[in-house]
Design an enzyme around this catalytic site. Structure first.
Site, PDB file in Angstrom:
ATOM      1  N   TYR A   1      -7.367 -43.274 -10.574  1.00 32.50           N
ATOM      2  CA  TYR A   1      -6.307 -43.795  -9.815  1.00 32.50           C
ATOM      3  C   TYR A   1      -5.790 -43.038  -8.630  1.00 32.50           C
ATOM      4  O   TYR A   1      -5.847 -41.657  -8.708  1.00 32.50           O
ATOM      5  CB  TYR A   1      -5.066 -44.130 -10.770  1.00 32.50           C
TER       6      TYR A   1
ATOM      7  N   GLY B   1      -0.414 -48.728  -6.887  1.00 33.41           N
ATOM      8  CA  GLY B   1       0.556 -49.902  -8.046  1.00 33.41           C
ATOM      9  C   GLY B   1       0.171 -50.891  -8.770  1.00 33.41           C
ATOM     10  O   GLY B   1      -0.875 -50.703  -9.596  1.00 33.41           O
TER      11      GLY B   1
ATOM     12  N   HIS C   1       3.199 -48.953   4.332  1.00 29.45           N
ATOM     13  CA  HIS C   1       4.191 -48.223   3.503  1.00 29.45           C
ATOM     14  C   HIS C   1       5.324 -47.882   4.569  1.00 29.45           C
ATOM     15  O   HIS C   1       6.429 -47.674   4.134  1.00 29.45           O
ATOM     16  CB  HIS C   1       3.866 -47.246   2.621  1.00 29.45           C
TER      17      HIS C   1
ATOM     18  N   ASN D   1       4.804 -39.737  -1.950  1.00 22.53           N
ATOM     19  CA  ASN D   1       4.996 -39.697  -3.415  1.00 22.53           C
ATOM     20  C   ASN D   1       6.050 -38.686  -3.772  1.00 22.53           C
ATOM     21  O   ASN D   1       5.543 -37.839  -4.693  1.00 22.53           O
ATOM     22  CB  ASN D   1       3.624 -40.134  -4.223  1.00 22.53           C
TER      23      ASN D   1
ATOM     24  N   ARG E   1      50.660 -29.112  -8.143  1.00 20.46           N
ATOM     25  CA  ARG E   1      50.449 -28.209  -9.354  1.00 20.46           C
ATOM     26  C   ARG E   1      49.007 -28.441 -10.052  1.00 20.46           C
ATOM     27  O   ARG E   1      48.386 -27.273 -10.628  1.00 20.46           O
ATOM     28  CB  ARG E   1      51.364 -28.878 -10.247  1.00 20.46           C
TER      29      ARG E   1
END
Length: 513
Positions: A54, A61, A84, A197, A286
């Site tokens: 991979y 994907g 992309h 990535n 306060r």
């Protein structure tokens, strides 16, 4: 010029700021170059095998099942970057893009990505040349990395797409690279994926937000002290022994800052002597240390997350020291997204309490003797009535920006990427929140300093006087008839944003926490 050396063990927030905002020069260490070469040998060996791996010899994907032949792999890497780089919307800020590129380079230099040394060197060369890829507002879901933003940066390395030159002019990236003697890279196995990535965009924006919020929280402690003074409140609630019995670190620091600002004041402690005596001040006065302190503690947690992420190598797949190349989910932005949202919530609350103090200063029924709206001639003059409107609008916007982005998720990539962090969106809205918080603090500063100057016969603390004098020297006018307010408010905002308020006060108090 300051130089940042990138090694194999991450980087620091200070270095990110130096590169993103200070244009620091970037160099690669010898250990980084060696680690890059070693990891690349592993990737090359895997690429030569017939079995699919991979990211090296497969699609990505939902398309990861296809084995890509050797002759198509360079095209595959080019294609993933081009496809992309699909961002839309307005270009994001130059400093965000520089942080994004530098942080991706940091991970590349870890030796866990398999990118060749020459690609890393080109990334450094682009940063050093002042070339900034055009990155668009929309395109990241905060999972599988800030994909579209990083892809636009990788496209520039290839000499494609548009980029901004050091002169601020947008030109074709290829022209800018050529003008600076930089050769476009020809991506090889895994390199396109490795450049896309990571959590680099959201992390860079987190680091810059923390840098800015550190100054704004100090500024808010100062304006809270000025408002307490202007309202003739009591500083007794800031006593260290009171905060020691509820030992939240941020609360103690905020109270100590306020007490340091108020030291020597002739205005505090009159809360039982005026026309509307009270036993105690309102919550917005306060409880200022409790609210600002909780935000400080939120920042401390966010800083811890940022430091861990800065030490991380975020990629998928990664090259491990034993030679394995393994798929993983470290690109998921949840850790960063959560703290980005936490900071937006804290900023909204800090802005809200500051606005309540401003409103109290302007209301003659609650301001203990100050004129309505701090006007010169109320009725003829409106004073700061509409300055508070603007502040209220900013607070309302902060509340909308506090709605968490990280509570959302939307599936993508044919349900392969079925749960995402939305961290980029969390970072983008936090940037707006931080800018608006600065404006809110500036309006309180404007009102509180005017109110103090209207307390005839009472002497403010030396630190308060220093703040007022510096603000007036910066061109922000004091009490008087109505005038065009927008320039004064803009100048007050710049005074806060640039750290001049903190600087003026610390000349008297010493460093604030």
């Amino acid at each position: 010029m300051h130089t940042v050396v990138v090694g194999t063990s991450g980087t620091t927030a200070r270095d990110v700021i130096a590169v993103a905002r200070g244009n620091a020069r970037v160099e690669l260490s010898q250990d980084a170059l060696a680690a890059l070469a070693k990891a690349r040998e592993i990737v090359d060996a895997l690429a030569a095998k017939p079995e699919p791996v991979y990211g090296v010899s497969t699609g990505f994907g939902a398309l990861a099942t296809r084995h890509i032949s050797r002759e198509l792999r360079a095209q595959l890497q080019r294609n993933i970057v081009r496809s992309h780089a699909a961002g839309m919307g307005a270009p994001v800020e130059r400093e965000v893009v520089r942080a994004l590129m530098f942080l991706r380079l940091k991970t590349v230099c870890s030796g866990h990505t398999g990118v060749r040394p020459e690609v890393a060197q080109t990334m450094a060369d682009v940063l050093n040349a002042g070339i900034t890829p055009v990155v668009h507002e929309y395109g990241s879901l905060g999972c599988s990395g800030d994909l579209a933003p990083l892809s636009h940066c990788a496209l520039t390395l290839m000499g494609e797409g548009d980029a901004e030159g050091p002169d601020g002019v947008v030109r074709p990236a290829g022209e800018l690279l050529a003008a600076h003697g930089i050769e476009p890279v020809e991506l090889r196995e895994k390199e396109g994926l490795a450049l896309l990535n990571g959590t680099d965009g959201m992390l860079g924006m987190l680091i810059m937000a923390l840098h800015d919020l550190d100054r704004l929280y100090k500024s808010a402690d100062i304006t809270a002290a000025l408002s307490l003074e202007a309202l003739l409140g009591t500083e007794k609630v800031l006593a260290p022994e009171l905060h020691a019995i509820r030992p939240h670190p941020g609360q103690g620091a905020a109270a100590a800052n306020m007490l340091a600002v108020l030291r020597g004041s002739g205005l505090t402690g009159h809360f039982q002597e005026d026309e509307a005596p009270r036993v105690q001040d309102a919550y917005s006065v306060r409880c200022a240390p409790q609210v600002a302190g909780a935000g400080r503690d939120t920042m401390a947690h966010a800083r811890l997350v940022a430091e861990r992420e800065l030490a991380s190598a975020v990629d998928n797949p990664v090259v491990l020291p034993d030679g394995r190349v393994e798929s993983n989910g470290n690109f998921h932005g949840a850790p960063v997204a959560y703290v980005l949202d936490f900071l937006a919530i804290a900023a909204a609350d800090l802005g809200s309490i500051a606005e309540r103090r401003t409103d109290r200063l302007l209301d003659k029924n609650r301001s203990h003797g100050l004129p309505p709206f701090l006007a010169d001639d109320a009725g003829v003059d409106s004073g700061l009535m509409i300055a508070q409107y603007t502040q209220a609008a900013l607070v309302s916007e902060l509340k909308r920006l506090a709605v968490p982005a990280s509570a959302d998720s939307i599936p993508s990539s044919a349900m392969q990427e079925d749960h995402v962090s939305m961290g980029w969106s969390a970072a983008r809205k936090l940037r707006t929140a931080v800018a608006n918080l600065g404006r809110i603090i500036a309006v309180e500063l404007y009102a509180a300093t005017r109110a103090i100057e209207l307390r005839d016969g009472l002497t403010p603390a030396p630190a308060s006087r220093a703040a007022i004098e510096a603000l007036r020297a910066a061109g922000v006018q004091g009490p008087g008839p109505d005038r065009f307010l927008a320039p004064d408010l803009e100048a007050a905002d710049a005074f806060v944003r640039e750290g001049k308020l903190v600087e003026a006060v610390e000349q008297v108090t010493g460093p604030l926490a």
